[in-house]
Every structure is written in structure tokens, then in C-alpha cells.
Design a protein around this motif. Structure first.
Motif, PDB file in Angstrom:
ATOM      1  N   UNK A  63       0.871  -1.178   0.000  1.00  0.00           N
ATOM      2  CA  UNK A  63       0.000   0.000   0.000  1.00  0.00           C
ATOM      3  C   UNK A  63       0.905   1.224   0.000  1.00  0.00           C
ATOM      4  N   UNK A  64       0.775   2.063  -1.005  1.00  0.00           N
ATOM      5  CA  UNK A  64       1.609   3.270  -1.040  1.00  0.00           C
ATOM      6  C   UNK A  64       0.912   4.376  -0.254  1.00  0.00           C
ATOM      7  N   UNK A  65       1.668   4.911   0.699  1.00  0.00           N
ATOM      8  CA  UNK A  65       1.105   5.896   1.638  1.00  0.00           C
ATOM      9  C   UNK A  65       1.980   7.142   1.613  1.00  0.00           C
ATOM     10  N   UNK A  66       1.357   8.302   1.771  1.00  0.00           N
ATOM     11  CA  UNK A  66       2.086   9.548   1.545  1.00  0.00           C
ATOM     12  C   UNK A  66       2.877  10.081   2.717  1.00  0.00           C
ATOM     13  N   UNK A  90       6.104  13.069  -4.711  1.00  0.00           N
ATOM     14  CA  UNK A  90       7.271  13.089  -3.829  1.00  0.00           C
ATOM     15  C   UNK A  90       7.325  11.847  -2.979  1.00  0.00           C
ATOM     16  N   UNK A  91       7.846  12.012  -1.753  1.00  0.00           N
ATOM     17  CA  UNK A  91       8.141  10.857  -0.893  1.00  0.00           C
ATOM     18  C   UNK A  91       6.916   9.965  -0.655  1.00  0.00           C
ATOM     19  N   UNK A  95       6.673  14.923   3.262  1.00  0.00           N
ATOM     20  CA  UNK A  95       5.374  14.612   2.634  1.00  0.00           C
ATOM     21  C   UNK A  95       5.176  15.533   1.430  1.00  0.00           C
ATOM     22  N   UNK A  96       4.679  14.979   0.318  1.00  0.00           N
ATOM     23  CA  UNK A  96       4.424  15.762  -0.898  1.00  0.00           C
ATOM     24  C   UNK A  96       5.619  16.651  -1.259  1.00  0.00           C
ATOM     25  N   UNK A  97       6.790  16.059  -1.264  1.00  0.00           N
ATOM     26  CA  UNK A  97       8.022  16.852  -1.373  1.00  0.00           C
ATOM     27  C   UNK A  97       8.179  17.611  -2.689  1.00  0.00           C
ATOM     28  N   UNK A  98       7.430  17.240  -3.722  1.00  0.00           N
ATOM     29  CA  UNK A  98       7.577  17.924  -5.001  1.00  0.00           C
ATOM     30  C   UNK A  98       6.683  19.160  -5.111  1.00  0.00           C
ATOM     31  N   UNK A  99       5.880  19.376  -4.095  1.00  0.00           N
ATOM     32  CA  UNK A  99       4.970  20.524  -4.118  1.00  0.00           C
ATOM     33  C   UNK A  99       5.593  21.721  -3.410  1.00  0.00           C
ATOM     34  N   UNK A 100       5.262  22.911  -3.869  1.00  0.00           N
ATOM     35  CA  UNK A 100       5.699  24.123  -3.183  1.00  0.00           C
ATOM     36  C   UNK A 100       4.871  24.417  -1.943  1.00  0.00           C
ATOM     37  N   UNK A 101       3.756  23.728  -1.805  1.00  0.00           N
ATOM     38  CA  UNK A 101       2.854  23.955  -0.656  1.00  0.00           C
ATOM     39  C   UNK A 101       3.150  22.935   0.442  1.00  0.00           C
ATOM     40  N   UNK A 102       2.888  23.342   1.669  1.00  0.00           N
ATOM     41  CA  UNK A 102       2.934  22.358   2.753  1.00  0.00           C
ATOM     42  C   UNK A 102       1.801  21.353   2.531  1.00  0.00           C
ATOM     43  N   UNK A 103       2.029  20.119   2.925  1.00  0.00           N
ATOM     44  CA  UNK A 103       0.999  19.091   2.769  1.00  0.00           C
ATOM     45  C   UNK A 103      -0.243  19.470   3.574  1.00  0.00           C
ATOM     46  N   UNK A 104      -1.377  18.964   3.164  1.00  0.00           N
ATOM     47  CA  UNK A 104      -2.653  19.359   3.759  1.00  0.00           C
ATOM     48  C   UNK A 104      -2.933  18.708   5.108  1.00  0.00           C
ATOM     49  N   UNK A 105      -2.497  17.450   5.244  1.00  0.00           N
ATOM     50  CA  UNK A 105      -2.944  16.690   6.417  1.00  0.00           C
ATOM     51  C   UNK A 105      -2.069  16.910   7.656  1.00  0.00           C
ATOM     52  N   UNK A 106      -2.715  17.007   8.822  1.00  0.00           N
ATOM     53  CA  UNK A 106      -1.955  17.001  10.053  1.00  0.00           C
ATOM     54  C   UNK A 106      -1.434  15.584  10.326  1.00  0.00           C
ATOM     55  N   UNK A 107      -0.414  15.416  11.080  1.00  0.00           N
ATOM     56  CA  UNK A 107       0.342  16.433  11.806  1.00  0.00           C
ATOM     57  C   UNK A 107       1.468  17.073  11.003  1.00  0.00           C
ATOM     58  N   UNK A 108       1.919  16.401   9.913  1.00  0.00           N
ATOM     59  CA  UNK A 108       3.118  16.908   9.229  1.00  0.00           C
ATOM     60  C   UNK A 108       2.916  18.311   8.659  1.00  0.00           C
ATOM     61  N   UNK A 109       1.654  18.653   8.351  1.00  0.00           N
ATOM     62  CA  UNK A 109       1.373  19.995   7.819  1.00  0.00           C
ATOM     63  C   UNK A 109       2.012  21.082   8.686  1.00  0.00           C
ATOM     64  N   UNK A 110       2.044  20.852   9.996  1.00  0.00           N
ATOM     65  CA  UNK A 110       2.518  21.876  10.937  1.00  0.00           C
ATOM     66  C   UNK A 110       3.944  21.615  11.422  1.00  0.00           C
ATOM     67  N   UNK A 111       4.616  20.663  10.797  1.00  0.00           N
ATOM     68  CA  UNK A 111       5.950  20.288  11.287  1.00  0.00           C
ATOM     69  C   UNK A 111       6.998  20.476  10.189  1.00  0.00           C
TER      70      UNK A 111
END
Lengths: 77, 385
Positions: A10-13, A44-45, B239-255
Motif C-alpha cells: 500500500x503506497x502511503x504519503x 514526492x516521498x 510529505x508531498x516533497x515535489x509541491x511548493x505547498x505544505x501538505x494538507x494533512x496534520x500532523x506533518x502539515x505543521x511540522x
């Protein structure tokens, strides 16, 4: 990787979601491992949660119920 | 550092000593793990990710949050509070804060207000040195809430005395009015029970290093269900490292950026120790020490205790004719660690009537003994002569 024969991924973000998914499975005594994986989403990751394909249906059910975000299911090579 | 005998009564600044399990967890992480969570895919990085997740779980369970994802880490409570205030408010909003807030709340609110971005008012928890009743606090808030009020920020327990605020009742009021409720639990976490969901708290800000017995360098925010904020710091989070935006979901959004992993390792163990001892026992122990100190200090001529009826882990006093820093220095010479001055709490000292010379704060923790209180009182007796 002989031990991954018949394994589904399962690929998870995020690491948090991957750990949560693993915790949910462990509560059902479904063994799993988390590894960093090549993202297939272009975002990305990504983390791969490896489980036996025999448990994929159970996993999908529990992840759906608990809101764990799975990007995509793949077969482990 | 040289080891010397001391009586530590400054637990409101940071708790000491730390349990062995805490320092051991920090050491173990540094010696045997060392990976960065949410970055690499090798074993120690995954282990670090697990350690972080387990600490989120422990916090979530301990403070009655909905899930581990509701917990994000910061460097301290001040950062936690800033993240919630700056991440939630928009131009034209009105905020209510209590009149005993620490500068961690007061200063960001004051700055936003002085720049004309928000408006704020205070509600009274202490008036002219006397604790206000719960009913009066709620009535004062009701009176001051307007249609523009979008947030109430409130400490759960004062950092200069043992006065508490009615968090559950304020939470009810906020929920019924659609007001975001941010709680500063710097002096409450690990001292008495708090529950994010039960008390209808939208953001609970806690430190690792005070009542939860962990190391310095880590704090956390526990978000209520569905609470979302703007980010106040952006950067890598795995998370979502290719985006210029912070990822949407907590908790990483705030970290954004690397987390304080050694401190998180110790934080998790600190919570375990607190759970093992039990919050009820901790609360009762600290209140017993408070009562003993109150009884002894009140018998010393020239000593005044502020808000003596509020029993908890913090006692604030002054000796007539002596400055608070002078008294604290004298106590330090006797090996007793307390804090004089203003305790980063301008509002609270104004409400207490001690803004001229400050006051002396002794704050107790679970590892203090009755003999520590007796030593404090003996020393105060000598200084007051």
C-alpha cells in the motif's frame, strides 16, 4: 526478495499515516513492514506498507473504515 | 557539571530531577538509533518514525484527543501557542484572553493588535489580587464576546500562583458560539487532568519538560477534531516533497524541518512515568506540599502569600521590605531554587498587584518532599528577620 513473494504494497504519503496503518493492522494481528518506496503519484516521498496479499481485502476494509489514505495498491516485486 | 546539594522548587520553570527512564530514552535514541523520522528508508529512520508516532499516540491517549494524527510537535509551548494564534487569526478578528496569561499568549496577541490586525480584550481570573469565581469568569466572558470574537486563548493554570481557570465551562461556551478555544497547558499538563475532546478544546498546547517530566526542546499541540490552521513555518516534512505547498494533512502539515527526536524520545517516557505515578497522586502530593508551605509561611511575620486559597503546585509570596530578587538570591545561597521577579507574566502580576516589585515563586513537583518545604520555610524565616 524471496520473502516478499505474494506481498502487496500500500503506497502511503506520510510516515504518520504509514505508522497508523501498521498499528491498525497489528491490532488485527496482521503482520506488516514499512519501507520507503518509489512514489508512483509524482507527489514526492512515499512509504510502502508491505502485507501478505492474502490480507489485502481485510486491510482495505479497515483502512477505508478508519480513513487511512492509501494512494495506490501495488504488487511487491 | 559539578553535582551539588540543592532543594529544587522551580518546577514551574522546568521540572527537576528528570526520571531515569527519560534520560535513558534520550541516551538510547542518540546512541543506538539516531535516524531522522520521515526522511530516509533505512532501519534507523523507520525506527525514528515509529518513536515519533508512539509519542503522538501517548499524548493523544493521555489528553483525550481523537487520534495520534491530532498531535503535532513544536520546540516548546510558546511555539505551540504562536502556531495556533498566528495560524488561526485573520484581519478584523477579536480575541479574548484571560488577565493572567503568560507572555507566550500576551505578546503574540499584543503584537497582532498593535499592528492593527486584530482586536483583543481580557477577562478577569484574578482581580486586585483575589481569585474570581468560576461563575464570574464565565459571566465576564459572556459580556465581552462580540460577533467578531473568533478565539479565546486561556491558560489552564497560572504560572505565578495556583489559580486555575474553568476550562470545561469555557470550552462549552466557545463550542456553542463557534469560537476557537486555545488552551495554554504549560502549568497544567501532568499536574491535573485535561481532555481535548471532553473539554471541547480546539488546540491544547503542552510542554514536554514541565509536569510531563520530559526534556527541554519539545512541545506539542493537540488539535480538536476537524481543526485546521494555516501554517506559520514552511519547509521540508517528508510529505508531498515535489509541491511548493505544505501538505494538507496534520500532523506533518505543521511540522517543518527536523523534529527534536532525542527530546521526543524522552517526552514519551515522561508521559509513561506520569501515568505510572498517576495524575491524582501527583495532584494530591503537590497540593499537600502547597498546604504545608502555606501554613508555615503564614506563621512568619512579614510574609504575604498571594491567592492563598487556591491550592496547587505553585505558591507566590513576598517578604515585607525585601525585593523578590533579593529574597530569591538569599534562598539560592541557602541552596534553595525558586524564582523571583515577574515570571514572564506581565498581565498576571498586574492582576495580582505585584507589578512593582514582582514576587517570589516556589513551585513543587512530584519529586519534592515535605522536608524541602520545611527547608524553604526555615530559610524564609531567617531572611525575614
Amino acid at each position: 526478495m524471496k520473502e516478499l513473494y505474494g506481498m502487496c504494497v500500500a503506497e502511503i504519503g506520510s510516515m504518520t499515516q504509514a505508522m497508523r496503518a501498521q498499528r491498525l493492522l497489528s491490532e488485527l494481528a496482521i503482520p506488516s513492514t514499512v519501507q520507503k518506496t518509489q512514489s508512483s503519484s509524482g507527489r514526492g516521498c512515499a512509504y510502502g506498507l508491505y502485507i501478505s496479499c492474502a490480507q489485502k481485502e481485510n486491510a482495505e476494509m479497515i483502512f477505508g473504515r478508519e480513513g487511512v489514505k492509501i494512494r495506490v495498491w501495488k504488487n511487491a516485486k | 557539571m559539578e553535582k551539588r546539594e540543592m532543594i529544587y522548587l522551580d518546577n514551574a520553570a522546568t521540572s527537576f530531577p528528570k526520571p531515569y527512564a527519560v534520560s535513558d530514552a534520550v541516551k538510547k535514541y542518540m546512541l543506538y538509533c539516531g535516524g531522522n523520522a520521515g526522511r530516509g528508508g533505512y532501519e534507523s529512520a523507520i525506527q525514528a518514525g515509529r518513536l515519533v508516532y508512539e509519542c503522538r499516540e501517548k499524548l493523544s491517549e493521555f489528553f483525550g484527543a481523537k487520534s495520534a494524527e491530532a498531535v503535532f510537535f513544536t520546540m516548546n509551548t510558546t511555539q505551540s501557542i504562536n502556531a495556533c494564534i498566528r495560524g488561526s487569526l485573520k484581519k478584523g478578528d477579536r480575541v479574548l484572553i484571560s488577565n493572567i496569561e503568560h507572555n507566550a499568549v500576551y505578546r503574540p496577541i499584543y503584537k497582532l493588535s498593535s499592528k492593527g490586525q486584530i482586536d483583543y480584550d481580557t477577562f478577569s481570573v484574578i482581580e486586585n489580587g483575589v481569585a474570581v469565581s468560576q461563575e464570574e469568569i464565565i459571566a465576564d466572558i459572556e459580556k465581552k464576546v462580540t460577533k467578531n470574537t473568533t478565539m479565546i486563548v486561556c491558560t489552564a493554570a497560572s504560572n505565578i500562583c495556583s489559580v486555575r481557570t474553568p476550562i470545561r465551562e469555557i470550552g462549552e461556551l466557545c463550542r456553542s458560539r463557534g469560537i476557537r478555544f486555545v488552551v495554554d497547558a504549560a502549568q497544567a499538563a501532568g499536574h491535573f487532568p485535561l481532555s481535548v475532546e471532553d473539554m471541547k478544546i480546539d488546540a491544547l498546547c503542552v510542554p514536554a519538560h514541565k509536569g510531563l517530566l520530559g526534556p527541554q526542546g519539545c512541545g506539542a499541540v493537540l488539535l480538536g477534531e476537524g481543526v485546521k490552521m494555516q501554517t506559520v513555518c514552511e519547509g521540508g516534512n517528508g510529505v508531498d516533497s515535489l509541491s511548493g505547498e505544505m501538505s494538507e494533512d496534520p500532523p506533518e502539515r505543521y511540522e517543518a524541518g527536523t523534529l527534536p527526536l532525542p527530546a521526543i524520545a524522552g517526552f514519551g517516557e515522561g508521559i509513561e512515568v506520569v501515568k505510572e505515578i498517576g495524575l491524582e497522586r501527583i495532584e494530591a502530593h503537590e497540593a499537600a506540599l502547597f498546604k504545608r508551605a502555606r501554613e508555615e509561611l503564614l506563621n512568619i511575620g512579614g510574609v504575604k502569600i498571594f491567592c492563598p486559597e487556591s491550592e496547587g503546585s505553585v505558591i507566590l509570596f513576598e517578604i515585607e521590605g525585601k525585593g523578590s530578587e533579593e529574597v530569591a538570591a538569599e534562598l539560592a545561597k541557602a541552596g534553595i531554587c525558586v524564582r523571583g521577579g515577574y515570571h514572564c507574566a506581565a498581565l498576571a502580576h498586574k492582576a495580582m498587584g505585584t507589578e512593582e516589585s514582582g514576587a517570589v515563586r516556589a513551585s513543587f513537583g512530584i519529586f519534592n518532599k515535605e522536608s524541602d518545604v520545611d527547608a524553604l520555610c526555615d530559610a524564609v524565616r531567617k531572611i525575614s528577620k
